[in-house]
Design a protein around this motif. Structure first.
Motif, PDB file in Angstrom:
ATOM      1  N   VAL A  99      -1.694   8.057  -5.043  1.00 61.88           N
ATOM      2  CA  VAL A  99      -1.949   6.817  -4.305  1.00 61.88           C
ATOM      3  C   VAL A  99      -2.678   5.820  -5.205  1.00 61.88           C
ATOM      4  CG1 VAL A  99      -3.143   5.793  -2.334  1.00 61.88           C
ATOM      5  CG2 VAL A  99      -2.036   8.029  -2.115  1.00 61.88           C
TER       6      VAL A  99
ATOM      7  N   GLY B  22      -2.551   2.196  -4.159  1.00 65.24           N
ATOM      8  CA  GLY B  22      -2.928   1.102  -3.275  1.00 65.24           C
ATOM      9  C   GLY B  22      -3.210   1.616  -1.877  1.00 65.24           C
ATOM     10  N   LEU B  23      -4.371   1.274  -1.340  1.00 63.78           N
ATOM     11  CA  LEU B  23      -4.805   1.765  -0.036  1.00 63.78           C
ATOM     12  C   LEU B  23      -5.207   0.601   0.850  1.00 63.78           C
ATOM     13  CD1 LEU B  23      -5.902   3.976   1.961  1.00 63.78           C
ATOM     14  CD2 LEU B  23      -8.037   3.892   0.644  1.00 63.78           C
ATOM     15  N   VAL B  24      -4.755   0.605   2.101  1.00 64.19           N
ATOM     16  CA  VAL B  24      -5.171  -0.379   3.093  1.00 64.19           C
ATOM     17  C   VAL B  24      -5.820   0.370   4.256  1.00 64.19           C
ATOM     18  CG1 VAL B  24      -4.373  -1.999   4.863  1.00 64.19           C
ATOM     19  CG2 VAL B  24      -3.529  -2.204   2.529  1.00 64.19           C
TER      20      VAL B  24
ATOM     21  N   THR C 116      -1.668   3.693   4.428  1.00 60.09           N
ATOM     22  CA  THR C 116      -2.382   2.793   5.329  1.00 60.09           C
ATOM     23  C   THR C 116      -3.096   3.607   6.404  1.00 60.09           C
ATOM     24  OG1 THR C 116      -0.775   1.009   5.004  1.00 60.09           O
ATOM     25  CG2 THR C 116      -2.177   0.873   6.951  1.00 60.09           C
TER      26      THR C 116
ATOM     27  N   THR D 105      -7.732  -0.909  -4.480  1.00 55.63           N
ATOM     28  CA  THR D 105      -6.912  -0.444  -5.603  1.00 55.63           C
ATOM     29  C   THR D 105      -7.579   0.760  -6.251  1.00 55.63           C
ATOM     30  OG1 THR D 105      -6.176  -2.712  -6.026  1.00 55.63           O
ATOM     31  CG2 THR D 105      -5.807  -1.101  -7.770  1.00 55.63           C
TER      32      THR D 105
ATOM     33  N   PRO E  66       0.818  -1.226   0.000  1.00 56.87           N
ATOM     34  CA  PRO E  66       0.000   0.000   0.000  1.00 56.87           C
ATOM     35  C   PRO E  66       0.845   1.266   0.000  1.00 56.87           C
ATOM     36  CG  PRO E  66       0.037  -0.987   2.186  1.00 56.87           C
ATOM     37  CD  PRO E  66       0.706  -1.978   1.256  1.00 56.87           C
ATOM     38  N   ASP E  67       0.344   2.273  -0.704  1.00 57.46           N
ATOM     39  CA  ASP E  67       0.981   3.586  -0.669  1.00 57.46           C
ATOM     40  C   ASP E  67       0.615   4.317   0.618  1.00 57.46           C
ATOM     41  OD1 ASP E  67       2.134   3.427  -3.341  1.00 57.46           O
ATOM     42  OD2 ASP E  67       0.079   3.598  -4.070  1.00 57.46           O
TER      43      ASP E  67
ATOM     44  N   ARG F 146       3.742   5.678   2.850  1.00 54.04           N
ATOM     45  CA  ARG F 146       4.970   4.886   2.771  1.00 54.04           C
ATOM     46  C   ARG F 146       6.097   5.591   2.031  1.00 54.04           C
ATOM     47  NH1 ARG F 146       6.856   1.405  -1.081  1.00 54.04           N
ATOM     48  NH2 ARG F 146       4.946   1.741  -2.285  1.00 54.04           N
TER      49      ARG F 146
ATOM     50  N   ARG G 245      -8.357  -3.929   1.460  1.00 56.09           N
ATOM     51  CA  ARG G 245      -7.312  -3.604   0.493  1.00 56.09           C
ATOM     52  C   ARG G 245      -8.004  -3.070  -0.757  1.00 56.09           C
ATOM     53  NH1 ARG G 245      -2.510  -5.738   2.130  1.00 56.09           N
ATOM     54  NH2 ARG G 245      -1.627  -5.501   0.060  1.00 56.09           N
TER      55      ARG G 245
ATOM     56  N   GLY H 156     -12.261  -3.481  -4.222  1.00 53.61           N
ATOM     57  CA  GLY H 156     -11.745  -3.699  -2.873  1.00 53.61           C
ATOM     58  C   GLY H 156     -12.083  -5.072  -2.346  1.00 53.61           C
TER      59      GLY H 156
ATOM     60  N   GLU I 236      -9.940  -5.627   7.782  1.00 54.86           N
ATOM     61  CA  GLU I 236      -8.991  -4.933   6.899  1.00 54.86           C
ATOM     62  C   GLU I 236      -9.516  -4.916   5.471  1.00 54.86           C
ATOM     63  OE1 GLU I 236      -4.465  -5.523   6.837  1.00 54.86           O
ATOM     64  OE2 GLU I 236      -5.114  -6.573   5.026  1.00 54.86           O
TER      65      GLU I 236
END
Length: 240
Positions: free
Chosen positions: A130, A132-134, A33, A177, A30-31, A51, A175, A157, A173
């Motif tokens: 961004v 990727g996001l978590v 979180t 995109t 992820p970029d 990140r 994830r 997601g 959680e």
């Protein structure tokens, strides 16, 4: 050589099956979180970590303010800065923000708001965009109102649940995109909404149809070669 057509046909069918098999969910790094936890007082305590080395603190702060606009709750106690546990190791340097806000976790209704978080971090300029996001909801458990996943050509997601006897280790959680950077296109289901059905399948289906046509045409040729070879072998001898 008699079994060569059969081997060719078997190989073609294997290729056809492999190309139509569903792909596994991506496991991107992820970029950004988000870690969110409900405070005993009722506030949602949020920690967001970018990140990328050098991620501008002012950009992260503006994204936090934008989240407040989407959920109509002004973030409180915002603290944003660059953290470097090991100054000589750039891989351990990151930008982090912490704050409190209301309206993300609703335990009474059993809902979580996911869309506003994705919308808030979308549209950042390069190289901070961004993709990727978590989002981690600590101490939360799934309910019927919380989506497990949703099909989308803009922000697909997938959610998963971590269950432990210790509630502090329990959590949900997601994830996500970001295939688009336009928040207006984000169709992540909000509380009370059902995940939209995937309707944009015409293009992938069309491409797979062409593959199937090619496979079966070549397979038919292989079968024809086999039949022809058999006919040659059983042709009666002409007596003189």
């Amino acid at each position: 050589m008699r079994c060569a057509p059969f081997l060719l046909l078997f190989g073609l069918l294997q290729v056809s099956v492999a190309q139509t098999a569903p792909s596994e969910p991506s496991t991107f790094v992820p970029d950004i979180t988000f870690t969110i936890q409900k405070h005993p007082t009722g506030a949602d305590m949020v920690e967001v970590t970018a990140r990328a080395d050098g991620y501008p603190p002012e950009l992260l702060r503006s994204q936090i303010d934008r989240l407040g606009e989407y959920i109509k709750s002004k973030p409180r106690g915002i603290d944003v800065g660059v953290y470097a546990p090991d100054p000589e190791n750039p891989a351990l340097r990151f930008t982090k923000g912490t704050f409190a806000v209301d309206g993300i976790i609703d335990r009474k209704e059993g809902t979580l708001r996911i869309r506003p978080i994705a919308q808030a971090i979308a549209g950042a300029p390069k190289p901070w965009t961004v993709h990727g996001l978590v989002i981690q909801f600590q101490g939360e458990v799934p309910t019927q109102q919380i989506p497990k996943s949703w099909p989308s050509k803009f922000v697909p997601g997938l959610g998963r649940f971590e269950g432990e006897k210790d509630n502090r280790l329990t959590g949900v959680e997601y994830r996500i995109t970001l295939l688009s950077q336009d928040p207006a296109k984000f169709d992540i289901p909000e509380p009370g909404e059902k995940p939209a059905q995937q309707s944009q399948k015409s293009e992938p289906k069309s491409s797979m149809d062409w593959i199937s046509v090619i496979v079966f045409v070549v397979a038919a040729i292989a079968v024809g070669v086999l039949v022809y070879s058999l006919l040659l072998r059983v042709r009666p001898k002409v007596s003189k």
